[in-house]
Design a protein around this motif. Structure first.
Motif, mmCIF file in Angstrom:
data_model
loop_
_atom_site.group_PDB
_atom_site.id
_atom_site.type_symbol
_atom_site.label_atom_id
_atom_site.label_comp_id
_atom_site.label_asym_id
_atom_site.label_seq_id
_atom_site.Cartn_x
_atom_site.Cartn_y
_atom_site.Cartn_z
ATOM 1 N N ILE A 29 3.956 13.353 22.956
ATOM 2 C CA ILE A 29 4.044 14.067 21.806
ATOM 3 C C ILE A 29 5.464 13.521 20.992
ATOM 4 C CG2 ILE A 29 4.872 16.227 20.911
ATOM 5 C CD1 ILE A 29 2.803 17.142 23.137
ATOM 6 N N ILE A 30 5.263 13.442 19.664
ATOM 7 C CA ILE A 30 6.305 13.184 18.944
ATOM 8 C C ILE A 30 6.692 14.401 17.745
ATOM 9 C CG2 ILE A 30 7.479 11.569 17.050
ATOM 10 C CD1 ILE A 30 5.470 9.590 18.100
ATOM 11 N N SER A 31 7.872 15.038 18.115
ATOM 12 C CA SER A 31 8.139 16.269 17.098
ATOM 13 C C SER A 31 8.313 15.863 15.896
ATOM 14 C CB SER A 31 9.467 16.725 17.786
ATOM 15 O OG SER A 31 9.733 17.838 16.742
ATOM 16 N N GLY A 32 7.816 16.342 15.024
ATOM 17 C CA GLY A 32 8.107 16.281 13.534
ATOM 18 C C GLY A 32 8.641 17.331 12.823
ATOM 19 N N ASP A 33 9.466 17.970 13.605
ATOM 20 C CA ASP A 33 10.281 19.201 12.963
ATOM 21 C C ASP A 33 11.783 18.795 12.570
ATOM 22 O OD1 ASP A 33 12.161 21.426 13.552
ATOM 23 O OD2 ASP A 33 10.270 22.428 13.196
ATOM 24 N N SER A 34 12.143 19.075 11.434
ATOM 25 C CA SER A 34 13.477 18.702 11.057
ATOM 26 C C SER A 34 14.808 19.386 11.763
ATOM 27 C CB SER A 34 13.783 18.709 9.542
ATOM 28 O OG SER A 34 13.571 20.179 9.176
ATOM 29 N N MET A 35 14.415 20.392 12.650
ATOM 30 C CA MET A 35 15.423 21.172 13.048
ATOM 31 C C MET A 35 15.725 21.127 14.673
ATOM 32 S SD MET A 35 17.282 22.848 11.058
ATOM 33 C CE MET A 35 18.308 24.066 12.057
ATOM 34 N N HIS A 58 7.976 14.247 25.595
ATOM 35 C CA HIS A 58 8.055 14.843 24.074
ATOM 36 C C HIS A 58 9.214 13.656 23.685
ATOM 37 C CE1 HIS A 58 5.839 18.239 25.169
ATOM 38 N NE2 HIS A 58 5.865 18.699 23.812
ATOM 39 N N HIS A 59 9.066 13.394 22.321
ATOM 40 C CA HIS A 59 10.086 12.779 21.685
ATOM 41 C C HIS A 59 10.823 13.398 20.519
ATOM 42 C CE1 HIS A 59 8.662 9.091 24.229
ATOM 43 N NE2 HIS A 59 7.333 9.725 23.855
ATOM 44 N N LEU A 60 12.033 12.876 20.080
ATOM 45 C CA LEU A 60 12.572 13.153 19.043
ATOM 46 C C LEU A 60 13.094 14.655 18.779
ATOM 47 C CD1 LEU A 60 11.077 11.108 15.997
ATOM 48 C CD2 LEU A 60 12.529 10.513 17.889
ATOM 49 N N ILE A 61 13.296 15.094 20.169
ATOM 50 C CA ILE A 61 13.694 16.430 20.411
ATOM 51 C C ILE A 61 15.133 16.201 21.030
ATOM 52 C CG2 ILE A 61 13.513 18.754 21.667
ATOM 53 C CD1 ILE A 61 10.678 18.359 21.452
ATOM 54 N N ASP A 62 15.972 17.101 20.637
ATOM 55 C CA ASP A 62 17.429 16.781 21.191
ATOM 56 C C ASP A 62 18.285 15.488 20.946
ATOM 57 O OD1 ASP A 62 17.557 19.678 21.703
ATOM 58 O OD2 ASP A 62 16.821 19.203 24.005
ATOM 59 N N VAL A 63 17.963 15.114 19.823
ATOM 60 C CA VAL A 63 18.697 13.945 19.220
ATOM 61 C C VAL A 63 19.813 13.630 18.534
ATOM 62 C CG1 VAL A 63 16.117 12.531 19.929
ATOM 63 C CG2 VAL A 63 16.998 13.328 17.672
#
Length: 311
Positions: A29-35, A58-63
């Protein structure tokens, strides 16, 4: 290369569906959320927990730290790299989020930025001086009047981008974000949209806000209140509670603002996805049995090798 995207407004079950489909189809899963990119902002962003992930990567969370900025261009670059890496592992990339520009810029050859546009130092200096005198928000409102497309996508504290957008518009007469040609699709993508009746959706949003407070939302607000001018502090669910911390409103009044802004944002999300993308819509809130139809449809799509896209 096949990619699934799960889109729709807040509070309709996108996270739960993404986990189910990732387990069913060997996905990541790749997060597409801006926050959800911000470390420490877990409750107000409804960030997926480790337990909820059920072992799915999961990817692109807490970056990002909360004092750092994050743009659609940042997401586009990182998410495309993640898609490539996931596919190379013979896994299925699943994009999940409600930020329409992020999803569109990722799946299509959507140009972001102002490459090749003319420049004029005097215009730039004029708008910089206006911002110094009147503030960033006044400058942003000036952009909103002449180029609502750009204003919708540029944060009002991002003075550099606002100045550049105004400069380009004055020199060319078109939006800095207006694509020169119809963007082409980059992936063999299947978009699943989740939605439900408006009254039900709004009730779920209101309940989610109350639950966030019970889980400790105010501690995250207090952390952001120490630096209220950063981009992260402008997220819905945070900025509305600053007046409460300052003693300028009651908690109930501030929470009503959070709920109101959340409902309005959900409406904007739906408008974006309905108007700009071809989405297969489902109501899993009131018809949870439709998940079987979703899985069968995806299984057929994944087995279809007639696409012109490279895999």
């Amino acid at each position: 290369m096949k990619v699934i995207a799960i889109v729709g407004p807040t509070a309709v079950g996108k996270t739960s569906l993404s986990i189910d489909l990732a387990k069913r189809f060997n996905g990541e899963i790749i997060s597409g959320d801006s926050m959800q990119v911000y470390r420490g902002l877990d409750i107000g962003t409804a960030k997926v927990t480790v337990e909820e992930m059920e072992g799915i990567p999961h990817h692109l969370i807490d970056v990002r730290d909360i004092d750092e900025s994050y743009s659609a261009a940042d997401f586009q670059k990182a998410a495309r790299q993640a898609i490539q890496e996931i596919s190379q592992r013979n896994k299925l990339p699943i994009i999940v989020g409600g930020t329409g520009l992020y999803i569109q810029s990722l799946l299509w050859d959507f140009k972001l930025g102002s490459e090749g546009e003319p420049e004029d130092d005097s215009l730039r200096e004029k708008y910089e001086a206006f911002a110094e005198k009147n503030g960033n928000q006044a400058l942003w409102k000036k952009l909103q009047i002449v180029d609502s497309l750009a204003a919708e996508k540029i944060h009002y504290n991002n003075r550099k981008k606002i100045v550049r957008a105004l400069e380009v518009f004055e020199l060319t007469g078109h939006s800095i974000l207006k694509p020169k040609d119809r963007p082409k699709k980059l992936y063999d993508s299947f978009l699943i949209g989740l939605n439900t009746d408006r009254a039900v959706l709004y009730q779920r949003i209101n309940q989610r806000v109350d639950l966030m407070v019970e889980r400790g939302l105010l501690s995250e607000v207090e952390m952001l209140a120490k630096n209220p001018n950063v981009q992260a502090a402008q997220g819905i669910g945070y900025k509305e509670l600053f007046p409460y911390l300052a003693g300028d409103s009651s908690l109930s009044e501030s929470l009503e603002e959070v709920k109101l802004h959340s409902r309005r944002y959900a409406k904007r999300q739906l408008t974006w996805f309905h108007n700009r993308m071809s989405v297969h819509w489902f109501d899993l809130v009131q018809q949870p049995e439709l998940i079987t139809e979703i899985e069968e449809t995806l299984a057929d799509w994944l087995a279809d090798d007639t696409s012109d896209f490279c895999r």
